[in-house]
Write a protein that holds these residues in place. Structure first.
Motif, short mmCIF file in Angstrom:
data_model
loop_
_atom_site.label_atom_id
_atom_site.label_comp_id
_atom_site.label_asym_id
_atom_site.label_seq_id
_atom_site.Cartn_x
_atom_site.Cartn_y
_atom_site.Cartn_z
N ARG A 108 -5.72 40.05 60.97
CA ARG A 108 -6.38 39.00 61.85
C ARG A 108 -6.27 37.53 61.61
N TYR A 109 -5.99 37.32 60.15
CA TYR A 109 -5.97 36.14 59.53
C TYR A 109 -4.63 35.91 58.71
N PRO A 110 -3.63 36.24 59.51
CA PRO A 110 -2.04 36.01 58.89
C PRO A 110 -1.77 34.78 58.23
N LYS A 111 -2.50 33.55 58.54
CA LYS A 111 -1.99 32.26 57.89
C LYS A 111 -2.92 31.93 56.71
N THR A 112 -4.00 32.51 56.69
CA THR A 112 -4.88 31.99 55.68
C THR A 112 -5.41 33.12 54.74
N TRP A 113 -5.02 34.04 55.10
CA TRP A 113 -5.79 35.47 54.20
C TRP A 113 -4.85 35.76 53.00
N ARG A 114 -5.37 36.14 52.00
CA ARG A 114 -4.56 36.41 50.91
C ARG A 114 -5.28 37.17 49.82
N MET A 115 -4.60 37.85 49.00
CA MET A 115 -5.51 38.80 47.90
C MET A 115 -4.54 38.52 46.57
N THR A 116 -5.13 37.77 45.72
CA THR A 116 -4.61 37.49 44.54
C THR A 116 -4.86 38.79 43.39
N VAL A 117 -3.87 39.62 42.96
CA VAL A 117 -4.11 40.63 42.15
C VAL A 117 -3.96 40.24 40.68
N TYR A 118 -4.89 40.69 39.73
CA TYR A 118 -4.92 40.34 38.33
C TYR A 118 -4.73 41.67 37.69
N PRO A 119 -4.57 41.58 36.29
CA PRO A 119 -4.55 42.82 35.45
C PRO A 119 -5.91 43.48 35.60
N SER A 325 -19.84 24.56 44.50
CA SER A 325 -20.79 24.40 45.97
C SER A 325 -20.34 25.41 46.96
N TYR A 326 -21.33 25.69 47.63
CA TYR A 326 -21.14 26.64 48.86
C TYR A 326 -20.06 26.47 49.69
N ASP A 327 -19.98 24.76 49.82
CA ASP A 327 -18.82 24.57 50.92
C ASP A 327 -17.37 24.76 50.31
N LYS A 328 -17.27 24.97 48.85
CA LYS A 328 -16.05 25.47 48.56
C LYS A 328 -15.85 27.02 48.62
N ILE A 329 -16.88 27.67 48.73
CA ILE A 329 -16.77 29.28 49.08
C ILE A 329 -16.58 29.45 50.73
N ILE A 330 -17.53 28.77 51.62
CA ILE A 330 -17.57 29.37 52.92
C ILE A 330 -16.17 28.65 53.54
N LYS A 331 -15.41 29.47 54.17
CA LYS A 331 -14.38 28.51 55.04
C LYS A 331 -14.33 29.30 56.41
N PRO A 337 -9.99 32.44 49.60
CA PRO A 337 -9.29 33.38 48.79
C PRO A 337 -8.91 32.73 47.33
N ASP A 338 -8.88 31.60 47.35
CA ASP A 338 -8.31 30.94 46.13
C ASP A 338 -9.50 31.34 44.90
N LEU A 339 -10.75 31.65 45.37
CA LEU A 339 -11.61 32.09 44.31
C LEU A 339 -11.79 33.56 44.09
N LEU A 340 -10.85 34.41 44.68
CA LEU A 340 -11.05 35.74 44.78
C LEU A 340 -10.15 36.47 43.71
N ARG A 341 -10.62 37.67 42.98
CA ARG A 341 -9.80 38.45 42.09
C ARG A 341 -9.82 39.65 42.59
N TYR A 342 -8.64 40.48 42.81
CA TYR A 342 -8.65 41.72 42.93
C TYR A 342 -7.95 42.63 41.90
N GLU A 343 -8.10 43.59 41.73
CA GLU A 343 -7.49 44.52 40.68
C GLU A 343 -7.23 46.09 41.26
N LEU A 344 -6.36 46.74 40.40
CA LEU A 344 -6.04 48.03 40.84
C LEU A 344 -7.15 49.02 40.25
N HIS A 345 -7.86 49.72 41.11
CA HIS A 345 -8.81 50.80 40.37
C HIS A 345 -8.78 52.03 41.23
#
Length: 454
Positions: A108-119, A325-331, A337-345
């Protein structure tokens, strides 16, 4: 996944899934696994063979240095570096550890969505009394007729070793979130262009089921008492919602009252349930989507698919920060996605299919439930055509002053209209408070009338 790791998980699953669905109590042999090879809440204590999921070693049981009670929670893993980033261009490489809904978000959002994976950090932890009750419940808890409620359990998850899907979803519904909570949070439903109105609410909850010293006799089929007051915008300010939440909502329907500032009256609200629109959500979530799932399970057939490894939101302290600020979160389209953290669980996968004689806007829902906490981390929701309609994620942290793991923000993406709902924003609000003194007298219709007159 290696053959050895797969055999381990499949072996545990075979043990779990052969428990007769009508008999929830586990055998003494199974119960002895809790607190040993299984954690007290039923997760596999060991990591995976690849080493990408570590062993559970108790989680975070104390606040990190620098934490001040009553403040937003500093990130104990701030020094972690990303392992890799999943984008639309490489999503196929990681599809075996993504849900169909997660893959659909990339489409749905191929240009803007991403998942950054951490330990992976298995940070989930709970008070000892929660562990003790979960282990005790394993030997006594049973489902009510039809799976519509839970019997002979108190204070912890009732089914740490689940034998079917409805037991697993009950573990999420009644999981520990403190004895009381007091939050001021915001909810936004951005348009496709990203414009939004911030709806500020105060929510107080008395978790009756979790009260220390509570007995099954004194429980009287009551899960919680909930009071929600809308503070902004002005056109909604002063509206109040009061809920007395039964455990078995088929035997005793949810009791709901509302106070409307225009009418200055307290009224019963029988429709605050199931797939009716959530408060001030602009139709972007159903009532039973709040807290990822919070309703009676009676409208669905539930299947326990098993455990799998999945990239999920976890340890989302960066998103929780009081400096944002909320404007930094809501797009537009999705949160930043710069603010998000994903992990393998490892997660439990539970598939819910609408019963033929029941009505709901979601014909199918697939839940991905954290094995360490029983918190739902992601949900794929399907329409009547069998197509993915909405995808939900819970961005969780360990509230280590208690401790327990719970969401700091839940997000529901509508892939058909390009909108979403973000619920739980409190970066610029007074931080949440837990285990403060509350009285059931504050959760009555008379108390609602008094609040409305002030």
């Amino acid at each position: 996944m290696t053959k050895r790791c797969g055999s381990l998980i499949l072996g545990v699953l075979a043990m779990l899934l052969t428990v007769p669905a009508a008999e929830a109590k586990v055998s003494p042999e199974q119960a002895r696994k809790l607190g040993n090879e299984l954690t007290p809440l039923g997760a596999i204590r060991a990591g995976n063979v690849e080493g990408t999921i570590p062993a559970w070693e108790g989680g975070i049981t104390q606040p990190p240095p620098g934490y001040k009670p009553g403040a937003h929670h500093p990130d104990p893993f701030a020094d972690d570096q990303p392992l890799f980033t999943i984008r639309a261009a490489n999503v196929g490489q990681y599809a075996d550890k993504l849900s169909p809904g997660q893959v659909a978000v990339f489409k749905r959002y191929p240009k803007t969505w991403r998942m950054t994976v951490y330990p992976t950090r298995r940070s989930a932890a709970f008070p000892q009394h929660v562990y003790d009750r979960a282990i005790a419940n394993a030997a006594t808890a049973e489902l009510a007729r039809g799976g519509d409620g839970v019997l002979n359990a108190i204070g912890g998850v009732p089914f740490p070793i689940p034998s079917n899907g409805v037991e697993a979803i009950w573990n999420h519904i009644v999981r520990y979130r403190g004895e009381t909570t007091d939050q001021i949070t915001g909810q936004v439903a951005p348009t496709a262009s990203g414009a939004y109105t911030f709806v500020r609410m105060q929510q107080k909850v008395l978790w009756h089921y979790q009260t220390q010293g509570m007995t099954t006799e004194a429980l009287r089929n009551r899960l919680l008492y909930f009071l929600q007051t809308v503070m902004a915008p002005a056109r909604l300010a002063g509206s109040i919602l009061l809920v007395h939440e039964p455990i078995n909502q088929v035997a005793e329907p949810r009791k709901v009252w509302t106070y409307n500032t225009g009418q200055r009256r307290v009224r019963r609200a029988p429709n605050v349930a199931y797939d009716n629109p959530g408060t001030a959500s602009d139709g972007q979530r159903t009532n039973d989507q709040n807290d990822m799932y919070n309703s009676s399970p009676d409208r669905y057939n539930w299947t326990l698919v098993g455990r799998r490894e999945l990239y999920v939101p976890y340890n989302s302290y960066k998103l929780h920060s009081g400096d944002l600020s909320y404007d930094k979160i809501i797009k537009p389209g999705h949160i930043n996605p710069d603010l998000l953290r994903y992990e393998l669980h490892r997660v439990w996968v539970v598939d819910a299919r609408l019963k033929k004689d029941m009505r709901h806007i979601y014909a199918r829902r697939t839940f991905y439930i954290d094995e360490d906490s029983w918190q739902i981390l992601a949900v794929d929701q399907y329409d009547a055509r069998g197509e993915i309609w909405r995808v939900s994620e819970a961005h969780v942290i360990n509230y280590y002053e208690v401790p327990f793991l719970w969401q700091t923000l839940e997000v529901h993406y509508d892939l058909q209209n390009g909108r979403y709902l973000a619920l739980g924003l409190n970066n610029q609000e007074r931080p949440e408070r837990f285990n403060i003194e509350m009285n059931k007298r504050d959760f009555t219709p008379d108390a609602l009338r008094r609040r409305g007159r002030r």
